[in-house]
Design a protein around this motif. Structure first.
Motif, PDB file in Angstrom:
ATOM      1  N   THR A 292      21.311  93.765  48.365  1.00 46.66           N
ATOM      2  CA  THR A 292      22.048  95.020  48.518  1.00 46.66           C
ATOM      3  C   THR A 292      23.380  94.952  47.793  1.00 46.66           C
ATOM      4  O   THR A 292      23.787  95.890  47.098  1.00 46.66           O
ATOM      5  N   THR A 293      24.069  93.834  47.940  1.00 48.58           N
ATOM      6  CA  THR A 293      25.348  93.641  47.253  1.00 48.58           C
ATOM      7  C   THR A 293      25.183  93.722  45.745  1.00 48.58           C
ATOM      8  O   THR A 293      25.975  94.381  45.050  1.00 48.58           O
ATOM      9  N   ILE A 294      24.157  93.084  45.216  1.00 44.55           N
ATOM     10  CA  ILE A 294      23.939  93.081  43.765  1.00 44.55           C
ATOM     11  C   ILE A 294      23.642  94.484  43.255  1.00 44.55           C
ATOM     12  O   ILE A 294      24.141  94.904  42.198  1.00 44.55           O
ATOM     13  N   ILE A 300      29.044  99.729  40.642  1.00 41.94           N
ATOM     14  CA  ILE A 300      30.484  99.818  40.876  1.00 41.94           C
ATOM     15  C   ILE A 300      31.204  98.676  40.169  1.00 41.94           C
ATOM     16  O   ILE A 300      30.863  97.505  40.354  1.00 41.94           O
ATOM     17  N   ALA A 301      32.202  99.003  39.356  1.00 37.19           N
ATOM     18  CA  ALA A 301      32.999  97.997  38.651  1.00 37.19           C
ATOM     19  C   ALA A 301      34.324  97.820  39.391  1.00 37.19           C
ATOM     20  O   ALA A 301      35.219  98.664  39.286  1.00 37.19           O
ATOM     21  N   PRO A 302      34.478  96.753  40.172  1.00 36.24           N
ATOM     22  CA  PRO A 302      35.700  96.584  40.972  1.00 36.24           C
ATOM     23  C   PRO A 302      36.895  96.150  40.128  1.00 36.24           C
ATOM     24  O   PRO A 302      36.734  95.524  39.073  1.00 36.24           O
ATOM     25  N   THR A 303      38.089  96.484  40.608  1.00 33.69           N
ATOM     26  CA  THR A 303      39.308  95.976  39.968  1.00 33.69           C
ATOM     27  C   THR A 303      39.744  94.667  40.620  1.00 33.69           C
ATOM     28  O   THR A 303      40.503  93.897  40.033  1.00 33.69           O
ATOM     29  N   GLU A 322      21.694  88.353  34.464  1.00 36.07           N
ATOM     30  CA  GLU A 322      21.777  89.789  34.174  1.00 36.07           C
ATOM     31  C   GLU A 322      23.030  90.096  33.359  1.00 36.07           C
ATOM     32  O   GLU A 322      24.110  90.306  33.924  1.00 36.07           O
ATOM     33  N   PRO A 323      22.933  90.165  32.041  1.00 36.40           N
ATOM     34  CA  PRO A 323      24.107  90.449  31.204  1.00 36.40           C
ATOM     35  C   PRO A 323      24.785  91.778  31.538  1.00 36.40           C
ATOM     36  O   PRO A 323      26.021  91.868  31.515  1.00 36.40           O
ATOM     37  N   GLU A 324      23.992  92.812  31.848  1.00 35.31           N
ATOM     38  CA  GLU A 324      24.594  94.111  32.158  1.00 35.31           C
ATOM     39  C   GLU A 324      25.374  94.066  33.471  1.00 35.31           C
ATOM     40  O   GLU A 324      26.454  94.651  33.581  1.00 35.31           O
ATOM     41  N   LEU A 325      24.843  93.370  34.454  1.00 35.16           N
ATOM     42  CA  LEU A 325      25.563  93.194  35.718  1.00 35.16           C
ATOM     43  C   LEU A 325      26.859  92.438  35.461  1.00 35.16           C
ATOM     44  O   LEU A 325      27.925  92.812  35.971  1.00 35.16           O
ATOM     45  N   ARG A 326      26.774  91.386  34.678  1.00 32.03           N
ATOM     46  CA  ARG A 326      27.939  90.563  34.382  1.00 32.03           C
ATOM     47  C   ARG A 326      29.027  91.388  33.679  1.00 32.03           C
ATOM     48  O   ARG A 326      30.200  91.293  34.003  1.00 32.03           O
ATOM     49  N   GLN A 327      28.622  92.206  32.727  1.00 28.09           N
ATOM     50  CA  GLN A 327      29.577  93.041  32.004  1.00 28.09           C
ATOM     51  C   GLN A 327      30.248  94.042  32.937  1.00 28.09           C
ATOM     52  O   GLN A 327      31.474  94.242  32.902  1.00 28.09           O
ATOM     53  N   ASN A 328      29.459  94.668  33.787  1.00 28.98           N
ATOM     54  CA  ASN A 328      30.012  95.657  34.719  1.00 28.98           C
ATOM     55  C   ASN A 328      30.947  95.004  35.729  1.00 28.98           C
ATOM     56  O   ASN A 328      31.982  95.569  36.112  1.00 28.98           O
ATOM     57  N   PHE A 329      30.607  93.795  36.137  1.00 30.37           N
ATOM     58  CA  PHE A 329      31.408  93.094  37.146  1.00 30.37           C
ATOM     59  C   PHE A 329      32.775  92.692  36.601  1.00 30.37           C
ATOM     60  O   PHE A 329      33.803  92.862  37.256  1.00 30.37           O
ATOM     61  N   PHE A 330      32.809  92.184  35.380  1.00 31.54           N
ATOM     62  CA  PHE A 330      34.048  91.618  34.846  1.00 31.54           C
ATOM     63  C   PHE A 330      34.928  92.612  34.088  1.00 31.54           C
ATOM     64  O   PHE A 330      36.114  92.350  33.888  1.00 31.54           O
ATOM     65  N   LYS A 331      34.390  93.745  33.663  1.00 34.69           N
ATOM     66  CA  LYS A 331      35.104  94.579  32.688  1.00 34.69           C
ATOM     67  C   LYS A 331      36.438  95.131  33.199  1.00 34.69           C
ATOM     68  O   LYS A 331      37.397  95.248  32.420  1.00 34.69           O
TER      69      LYS A 331
END
Length: 600
Positions: A292-294, A300-303, A322-331
């Motif tokens: 669920t968290t993933i 959602i891209a958190p600050t 998951e490259p797309e997850l990683r990008q969204n997470f860190f951006k």
């Protein structure tokens, strides 16, 4: 790694250290505390005026769609609920108790109580859903004398609500769903009058905002009184540590429970204080909940992202594949923040590596020291390049008194964000403070560099947990325990050390069932007990013990024997708190048979 850290604005860390003739140290931040609002819902009113349509809170409904509340919608609903509560004519002895998990209804009811000066208490859901004897729930209800009791789902909380009706027959039961009390929607139909404004005007900095329960050494929860001043002061202190939150309203996606000070005071409070957005994550760091968290983090891209060490550990495999997850997470990320336990250094290193792979720079990983009694934050290591165990420097307005205790130094607090006492427990309150009015944390600390205090303090274990071997050698439980968990991650989830008055140190290990299954290549049908006793796990633990002892410098940090706890820690027995930390003393008491095995 050679990559630099993301350029983030952090607060100053210049300190002032004084040493008294008696050896006691006072440690403060030079920065002064800024203006503090008198009451928290002033911030709700401020943002409802400045950014009325901005989303404040959001949670997925049963169809998976985000249900969002803007700041103006939140304020309007809070005022309606506030009127409903005022119509019930609470006495000074009566409170509001929330039994269930984070939800939009939970937030609205809590804010309405804050707005009108009615003390409320969010009680740990496991007390209602996991406990078999309801002893802690019974204790909390009897102590709080509630006039209103809320549970999000009346069916899930049916047994707990039945107990509540027996203990508090005059209390009004309200549920968000499940038809086991007054429907929460009825509260929203109430029309607010001038009475709400009058009640809000009477709320001041000394008004009790809420009572947060923390497990004491006896295993029974103690209620920490959180005044409006205590909560608002700490939010101002934290914002000065992380000034980027004031300039760029934060976006959080967060599962941490609001009955605990980390999730409820720190994370929920920071979102409201700085006009941010909080997405409620119904996941958690468990094999089922992490999915669920993933899913939420894919959207959602958190600050800033908050979690316990276990949560970060479980996040890594998904970020890796998951490259797309990683990008969204860190951006958009300004920092990663952990609390509750030490973050294993391999987990820390991998998070930094993933950030570099994704955005070309490291994200600061932040922690500090605090407790429920300090609302929660007392100090932070708010700079890139920190490491596990570094606690940092005090928040503005906090006087940390460092008192010698044997060969240790105990941290004690005095500040506007420190509690005034425990709810209806004068004896515990008196024991909590020293003769100068400082709260005694029981946390041992030491300076990174005695001559450069700006480098901050290190965690040096818990005063009460440390013990002596029969040789007279002291064992630093906190430091050794952190070392074992870091070296054994992800197989070793938690550790309890034994050895009081014995010749050597030994350890009871609590293992991560899913990590063990993966290592041993076992299916989900195999019981946890069978998994823990598998040959592959035994081999791993033998090598783990050898690795630990190769780095040992003496009997105080050498572990001679280990044994695996086949049963999980019990919340009813007080072995584990609702936030997941172990009570060493109680585990050793109830698992004396394991200790006997270690010293046969």
């Amino acid at each position: 790694m050679q990559a630099g850290y993301k350029n983030i604005a952090f607060g100053p860390t210049h300190t002032h250290k004084t040493v008294r003739e008696d050896g006691i140290i006072h440690f403060r931040l030079q920065q002064l505390l800024g203006p503090v609002p008198e009451k928290l819902t002033q911030k709700l009113m401020e943002w409802a005026e400045k950014t009325p349509d901005k989303t404040f809170l959001a949670r997925r409904d049963k169809t998976g769609q985000w249900q969002k509340l803007s700041y103006i919608e939140t304020l309007n609903k809070v005022q309606s609920i506030a009127q409903y509560l005022l119509n019930l004519n609470f006495t000074n002895e009566e409170t509001l108790v929330i039994l269930s998990e984070n939800s939009l209804e939970h937030a609205l009811l809590a804010l309405a109580a804050l707005h009108t000066g009615i003390p409320y208490s969010p009680v740990s859901p496991p007390y209602s859903l996991i406990s078999q004897d309801f002893s802690k729930l019974k204790h909390c209800l009897e102590l709080m004398t509630p006039k209103v009791i809320f549970a999000q789902n009346g069916l899930y909380y049916q047994k707990a609500l039945a107990l509540a009706k027996t203990l508090c027959p005059d209390a009004e039961i309200i549920t968000g769903e499940g038809n086991n009390g007054i429907d929460f929607a009825h509260l929203l139909d109430t029309k607010a009058t001038e009475e709400v404004e009058a009640a809000f005007a009477k709320v001041n900095s000394d008004t009790v905002a809420k009572v947060l329960f923390t497990s004491g050494s006896t295993g029974l929860p103690k209620g920490v009184i959180n005044t409006q001043q205590m909560w608002c002061t700490n939010l101002q202190q934290i914002t000065q540590v992380f000034p980027f939150m004031a300039t760029t309203p934060p976006v959080f996606i967060d599962w941490l429970p609001w009955n605990h000070t980390f999730g409820g005071n720190h994370n929920f409070g920071l979102a409201l204080y700085n006009g941010g957005t909080l997405y409620i994550d119904d996941g958690k760091p468990t094999p089922q909940g992490i999915e669920t968290t993933i899913q939420n983090l894919r959207e959602i891209a958190p600050t800033a992202y908050f979690n316990v060490p276990k949560g970060f550990e479980m996040l890594i495999p998904y970020l890796e594949k998951e490259p797309e997850l990683r990008q969204n997470f860190f951006k958009n990320l300004h920092m990663l923040f952990y609390a509750g336990a030490s973050l294993a250094q391999p987990v820390w290193n991998r998070l930094e590596e993933l950030a570099v792979e994704t955005i070309g720079e490291r994200i600061p990983i932040i922690t500090g020291l605090g407790c429920t009694e300090s609302g929660p934050s007392a100090m932070f290591a708010n700079w890139g390049g920190a490491f596990s165990g570094l606690l940092g420097v005090p928040v503005a307005g906090m006087d940390v008194k460092i008192v010698p205790d044997g060969d240790k130094l105990e941290a004690r607090y005095k500040a506007p964000n420190v509690m005034r006492g425990y709810w209806r427990n004068e004896e515990a309150t008196l024991k909590a403070f020293d003769e100068e009015g400082y709260y005694k944390t029981g946390d041992a600390v030491k300076f990174v560099d005695e001559n450069q205090p700006d480098k901050g303090l290190l965690f040096d274990g818990r005063i009460a947990e440390d013990f002596k071997l029969s040789t007279g050698t002291w064992v630093n439980v906190g430091v050794l325990k952190a070392r074992l968990i870091s070296a054994g991650s992800p197989i070793v989830q938690d550790v309890v050390l034994a050895g009081l008055d014995k010749e050597y140190v030994s350890a009871i290990l609590f293992l991560n069932a899913e990590a063990c299954r993966k290592l041993a290549n076992l299916s989900a049908e195999i019981t946890n007990q069978a998994v823990y006793q598998h040959e592959a796990i035994s081999d791993y633990l033998d090598k783990f013990l050898d690795r630990i002892n190769q780095a040992a410098t003496g009997s105080s940090n050498r572990v001679e024997k280990i044994v695996v706890a086949l049963d999980p820690p019990s919340i009813d027995l007080g072995e584990i708190t609702d936030k997941g930390s172990l009570n060493q003393r109680i585990v050793l008491k109830h698992r004396a048979y394991l200790v006997e095995q270690l010293y046969q």
